[in-house]
Design a protein around this motif. Structure first.
Motif, PDB file in Angstrom:
ATOM      1  N   GLU A 136      -4.855   3.778  -0.902  1.00 59.30           N
ATOM      2  CA  GLU A 136      -5.149   2.914  -2.035  1.00 59.30           C
ATOM      3  C   GLU A 136      -3.979   1.979  -2.273  1.00 59.30           C
ATOM      4  O   GLU A 136      -2.820   2.376  -2.141  1.00 59.30           O
ATOM      5  CB  GLU A 136      -5.382   3.797  -3.263  1.00 59.30           C
ATOM      6  N   ILE A 137      -4.263   0.724  -2.619  1.00 64.51           N
ATOM      7  CA  ILE A 137      -3.198  -0.238  -2.905  1.00 64.51           C
ATOM      8  C   ILE A 137      -3.414  -0.840  -4.286  1.00 64.51           C
ATOM      9  O   ILE A 137      -4.509  -0.819  -4.822  1.00 64.51           O
ATOM     10  CB  ILE A 137      -3.126  -1.368  -1.851  1.00 64.51           C
ATOM     11  N   THR A 138      -2.334  -1.373  -4.854  1.00 64.68           N
ATOM     12  CA  THR A 138      -2.392  -2.086  -6.118  1.00 64.68           C
ATOM     13  C   THR A 138      -2.138  -3.555  -5.837  1.00 64.68           C
ATOM     14  O   THR A 138      -1.205  -3.900  -5.120  1.00 64.68           O
ATOM     15  CB  THR A 138      -1.329  -1.548  -7.094  1.00 64.68           C
ATOM     16  N   VAL A 139      -2.982  -4.412  -6.392  1.00 66.61           N
ATOM     17  CA  VAL A 139      -2.860  -5.847  -6.149  1.00 66.61           C
ATOM     18  C   VAL A 139      -2.211  -6.499  -7.355  1.00 66.61           C
ATOM     19  O   VAL A 139      -2.574  -6.219  -8.494  1.00 66.61           O
ATOM     20  CB  VAL A 139      -4.251  -6.471  -5.899  1.00 66.61           C
ATOM     21  N   GLY A 140      -1.262  -7.337  -7.114  1.00 64.73           N
ATOM     22  CA  GLY A 140      -0.594  -8.103  -8.152  1.00 64.73           C
ATOM     23  C   GLY A 140      -0.266  -9.471  -7.598  1.00 64.73           C
ATOM     24  O   GLY A 140      -0.595  -9.785  -6.461  1.00 64.73           O
ATOM     25  N   HIS A 141       0.366 -10.292  -8.402  1.00 63.78           N
ATOM     26  CA  HIS A 141       0.770 -11.600  -7.885  1.00 63.78           C
ATOM     27  C   HIS A 141       2.105 -11.972  -8.503  1.00 63.78           C
ATOM     28  O   HIS A 141       2.491 -11.520  -9.562  1.00 63.78           O
ATOM     29  CB  HIS A 141      -0.277 -12.673  -8.162  1.00 63.78           C
ATOM     30  N   GLY A 142       2.790 -12.777  -7.758  1.00 60.53           N
ATOM     31  CA  GLY A 142       4.068 -13.293  -8.228  1.00 60.53           C
ATOM     32  C   GLY A 142       3.908 -14.751  -8.576  1.00 60.53           C
ATOM     33  O   GLY A 142       2.850 -15.195  -9.001  1.00 60.53           O
TER      34      GLY A 142
END
Length: 161
Positions: A136-142
């Motif tokens: 499982e991964i967590t998606v975010g943005h910079g």
């Protein structure tokens, strides 16, 4: 004579009451305690304050609740006694050109409605990013969120959004 007239009036009154009761606009339905799902997500119908009904084998739900949960708006025209439901749906567009690129555990799919666009023409582009990994991964943005690169064979435009 008066007794016969009184008896006739009572009998006529009973017949008219019975005919009014049988031609009523009411129906008899049964509560149908089931769940409603939108895009496989259960809804909390207690927040909607309504019941689901079953009448003659058909299930009835409040049209406003369904329409609004599907992104629509409902309007009732009192004068015409008509119900209007408006829901804007994006038309399905066929891609004339598509490209896919895989790197590590990701597959990027990009699509364009057309291969060639004229000057000042809106470009209909869309894409998807597929995670191919097992964890499982967590998606975010910079900052910036997205890099876009457009160009002809001679020059490219790089945009940071």
């Amino acid at each position: 004579m008066r007794k016969k007239l009184l008896l006739a009036l009572i009998a006529g009154g009973c017949i008219s009451v019975a005919s009014v009761a049988s031609s009523s606009d009411s129906i008899r339905a049964h509560l149908f305690p089931r769940s409603i799902y939108f895009n496989n997500q259960p809804t909390n119908k207690q927040n909607g304050g309504f019941e689901i009904l079953n009448y003659n084998g058909s299930v009835y739900v409040p049209i406003r609740y369904i329409a609004e949960n599907m992104g629509g708006k409902v309007h009732y025209d009192e004068a015409k006694k008509d119900i209007y439901i408006v829901r804007h749906v994006n038309k399905l567009t066929k891609a004339e050109i598509s490209v896919s690129k895989q790197a590590d555990h990701f597959m990027l799919n990009l699509h364009s409605e057309k291969e060639t666009y004229k000057s000042n023409e809106i470009m209909n582009l869309w894409g998807s990013l597929v995670y191919l990994g097992e964890e499982e991964i967590t998606v975010g943005h910079g900052d910036p969120i997205t890099f876009l690169q457009f160009g002809t064979r001679k020059e490219f435009l790089l945009m940071n959004l």
